[in-house]
Design a protein around this motif. Sequence first.
Motif, PDB file in Angstrom:
ATOM      1  N   GLU A 151      30.692 -76.526 -56.384  1.00 30.45           N
ATOM      2  CA  GLU A 151      29.511 -76.271 -55.555  1.00 30.45           C
ATOM      3  C   GLU A 151      29.958 -75.624 -54.247  1.00 30.45           C
ATOM      4  OE1 GLU A 151      26.138 -76.617 -55.498  1.00 30.45           O
ATOM      5  OE2 GLU A 151      26.243 -77.034 -57.633  1.00 30.45           O
ATOM      6  N   PRO A 152      29.621 -74.340 -54.015  1.00 27.60           N
ATOM      7  CA  PRO A 152      30.090 -73.659 -52.796  1.00 27.60           C
ATOM      8  C   PRO A 152      29.705 -74.382 -51.501  1.00 27.60           C
ATOM      9  CG  PRO A 152      29.158 -72.081 -54.331  1.00 27.60           C
ATOM     10  CD  PRO A 152      28.874 -73.455 -54.893  1.00 27.60           C
ATOM     11  N   PHE A 153      28.481 -74.928 -51.436  1.00 30.39           N
ATOM     12  CA  PHE A 153      28.045 -75.608 -50.209  1.00 30.39           C
ATOM     13  C   PHE A 153      28.923 -76.822 -49.905  1.00 30.39           C
ATOM     14  CE2 PHE A 153      25.611 -78.931 -48.052  1.00 30.39           C
ATOM     15  CZ  PHE A 153      25.351 -78.282 -46.859  1.00 30.39           C
ATOM     16  N   ILE A 154      29.218 -77.616 -50.913  1.00 32.36           N
ATOM     17  CA  ILE A 154      30.057 -78.809 -50.709  1.00 32.36           C
ATOM     18  C   ILE A 154      31.464 -78.395 -50.310  1.00 32.36           C
ATOM     19  CG2 ILE A 154      31.114 -80.804 -51.857  1.00 32.36           C
ATOM     20  CD1 ILE A 154      28.447 -81.116 -53.374  1.00 32.36           C
ATOM     21  N   CYS A 155      31.991 -77.384 -50.975  1.00 31.98           N
ATOM     22  CA  CYS A 155      33.339 -76.899 -50.664  1.00 31.98           C
ATOM     23  C   CYS A 155      33.413 -76.433 -49.196  1.00 31.98           C
ATOM     24  CB  CYS A 155      33.685 -75.752 -51.610  1.00 31.98           C
ATOM     25  SG  CYS A 155      35.374 -75.755 -52.173  1.00 31.98           S
ATOM     26  N   ARG A 156      32.455 -75.597 -48.798  1.00 32.78           N
ATOM     27  CA  ARG A 156      32.444 -75.088 -47.411  1.00 32.78           C
ATOM     28  C   ARG A 156      32.262 -76.214 -46.404  1.00 32.78           C
ATOM     29  NH1 ARG A 156      29.229 -70.915 -49.572  1.00 32.78           N
ATOM     30  NH2 ARG A 156      27.364 -71.954 -48.808  1.00 32.78           N
ATOM     31  N   SER A 157      31.362 -77.151 -46.713  1.00 30.87           N
ATOM     32  CA  SER A 157      31.092 -78.260 -45.782  1.00 30.87           C
ATOM     33  C   SER A 157      32.337 -79.122 -45.576  1.00 30.87           C
ATOM     34  CB  SER A 157      29.959 -79.139 -46.306  1.00 30.87           C
ATOM     35  OG  SER A 157      28.778 -78.405 -46.425  1.00 30.87           O
ATOM     36  N   LEU A 158      32.985 -79.518 -46.678  1.00 29.79           N
ATOM     37  CA  LEU A 158      34.186 -80.344 -46.557  1.00 29.79           C
ATOM     38  C   LEU A 158      35.294 -79.590 -45.836  1.00 29.79           C
ATOM     39  CD1 LEU A 158      34.345 -82.152 -50.016  1.00 29.79           C
ATOM     40  CD2 LEU A 158      33.781 -83.142 -47.813  1.00 29.79           C
ATOM     41  N   THR A 159      35.453 -78.318 -46.158  1.00 34.47           N
ATOM     42  CA  THR A 159      36.485 -77.510 -45.497  1.00 34.47           C
ATOM     43  C   THR A 159      36.239 -77.456 -43.994  1.00 34.47           C
ATOM     44  OG1 THR A 159      36.908 -76.217 -47.476  1.00 34.47           O
ATOM     45  CG2 THR A 159      37.521 -75.209 -45.386  1.00 34.47           C
ATOM     46  N   TYR A 160      35.000 -77.213 -43.587  1.00 36.50           N
ATOM     47  CA  TYR A 160      34.644 -77.154 -42.167  1.00 36.50           C
ATOM     48  C   TYR A 160      34.961 -78.477 -41.460  1.00 36.50           C
ATOM     49  CZ  TYR A 160      31.817 -76.883 -37.959  1.00 36.50           C
ATOM     50  OH  TYR A 160      31.400 -76.919 -36.647  1.00 36.50           O
ATOM     51  N   ILE A 161      34.508 -79.582 -42.058  1.00 36.16           N
ATOM     52  CA  ILE A 161      34.724 -80.911 -41.461  1.00 36.16           C
ATOM     53  C   ILE A 161      36.221 -81.198 -41.300  1.00 36.16           C
ATOM     54  CG2 ILE A 161      34.520 -83.398 -41.943  1.00 36.16           C
ATOM     55  CD1 ILE A 161      31.890 -82.627 -43.510  1.00 36.16           C
ATOM     56  N   LEU A 162      36.985 -80.911 -42.339  1.00 36.53           N
ATOM     57  CA  LEU A 162      38.422 -81.239 -42.324  1.00 36.53           C
ATOM     58  C   LEU A 162      39.213 -80.307 -41.403  1.00 36.53           C
ATOM     59  CD1 LEU A 162      38.637 -82.002 -46.115  1.00 36.53           C
ATOM     60  CD2 LEU A 162      38.974 -83.677 -44.268  1.00 36.53           C
ATOM     61  N   ARG A 163      38.810 -79.044 -41.305  1.00 38.09           N
ATOM     62  CA  ARG A 163      39.498 -78.122 -40.378  1.00 38.09           C
ATOM     63  C   ARG A 163      39.224 -78.521 -38.929  1.00 38.09           C
ATOM     64  NH1 ARG A 163      38.848 -72.630 -43.819  1.00 38.09           N
ATOM     65  NH2 ARG A 163      40.762 -72.931 -45.010  1.00 38.09           N
ATOM     66  N   LYS A 164      38.027 -79.048 -38.660  1.00 41.07           N
ATOM     67  CA  LYS A 164      37.734 -79.540 -37.301  1.00 41.07           C
ATOM     68  C   LYS A 164      38.693 -80.662 -36.914  1.00 41.07           C
ATOM     69  CE  LYS A 164      33.801 -80.387 -35.532  1.00 41.07           C
ATOM     70  NZ  LYS A 164      32.449 -80.853 -35.250  1.00 41.07           N
ATOM     71  N   GLU A 165      39.167 -81.403 -37.917  1.00 38.27           N
ATOM     72  CA  GLU A 165      40.132 -82.491 -37.678  1.00 38.27           C
ATOM     73  C   GLU A 165      41.574 -81.968 -37.657  1.00 38.27           C
ATOM     74  OE1 GLU A 165      39.363 -85.811 -37.032  1.00 38.27           O
ATOM     75  OE2 GLU A 165      37.382 -84.886 -36.824  1.00 38.27           O
ATOM     76  N   GLU A 166      41.703 -80.651 -37.746  1.00 35.85           N
ATOM     77  CA  GLU A 166      42.989 -79.950 -37.680  1.00 35.85           C
ATOM     78  C   GLU A 166      43.898 -80.181 -38.883  1.00 35.85           C
ATOM     79  OE1 GLU A 166      44.805 -80.103 -33.838  1.00 35.85           O
ATOM     80  OE2 GLU A 166      42.988 -79.377 -32.875  1.00 35.85           O
ATOM     81  N   TYR A 167      43.293 -80.388 -40.040  1.00 35.85           N
ATOM     82  CA  TYR A 167      44.066 -80.419 -41.275  1.00 35.85           C
ATOM     83  C   TYR A 167      44.192 -78.990 -41.797  1.00 35.85           C
ATOM     84  CZ  TYR A 167      43.102 -85.446 -41.301  1.00 35.85           C
ATOM     85  OH  TYR A 167      43.021 -86.771 -40.965  1.00 35.85           O
ATOM     86  N   ASN A 168      45.271 -78.717 -42.502  1.00 40.46           N
ATOM     87  CA  ASN A 168      45.422 -77.464 -43.226  1.00 40.46           C
ATOM     88  C   ASN A 168      44.615 -77.634 -44.510  1.00 40.46           C
ATOM     89  OD1 ASN A 168      46.434 -74.981 -44.124  1.00 40.46           O
ATOM     90  ND2 ASN A 168      48.168 -75.981 -45.122  1.00 40.46           N
TER      91      ASN A 168
END
Length: 126
Positions: free
Chosen positions: A12-29
């Motif tokens: 699901e593109p929306f879920i993928c983008r949402s999780l990626t955004y949240i995790l990058r804000k936490e400074e994960y690669n």
Amino acid sequence: MKRPTVLVVDDEPFICRSLTYILRKEEYNVLEARNGEEGLALIRDQKPDLVFLDVMMPKLDGFGVAKQVRADKALTHVKLVLLTARGQESDKESARASGVDAHLTKPFSPTRIVELARTMLAPPPE
């Protein structure tokens, strides 16, 4: 110190983008894959620290990916979190049987994703 690598595997593109955004804000690669086969290939190649793994995906489902990761001695450090839209007890049992470290039912809150990532990626106590 090396930033932890987190892989998001979801068709699901929306879920993928949402999780990626949240995790990058936490400074994960953060890496992304859109199906189980692509996710398994990335896990083997990149050896991420944590994987958020959807259950129902084309080509190879989340249970299949988890079982193959758990069977590979080179990937024992990889933490797996299964994401599913189904929260019945039988689904939780299937998740445990596949060797995942945690199981989240969709929909989930961004706060819960961050808390889980922090907990799973925390260094072990000395």
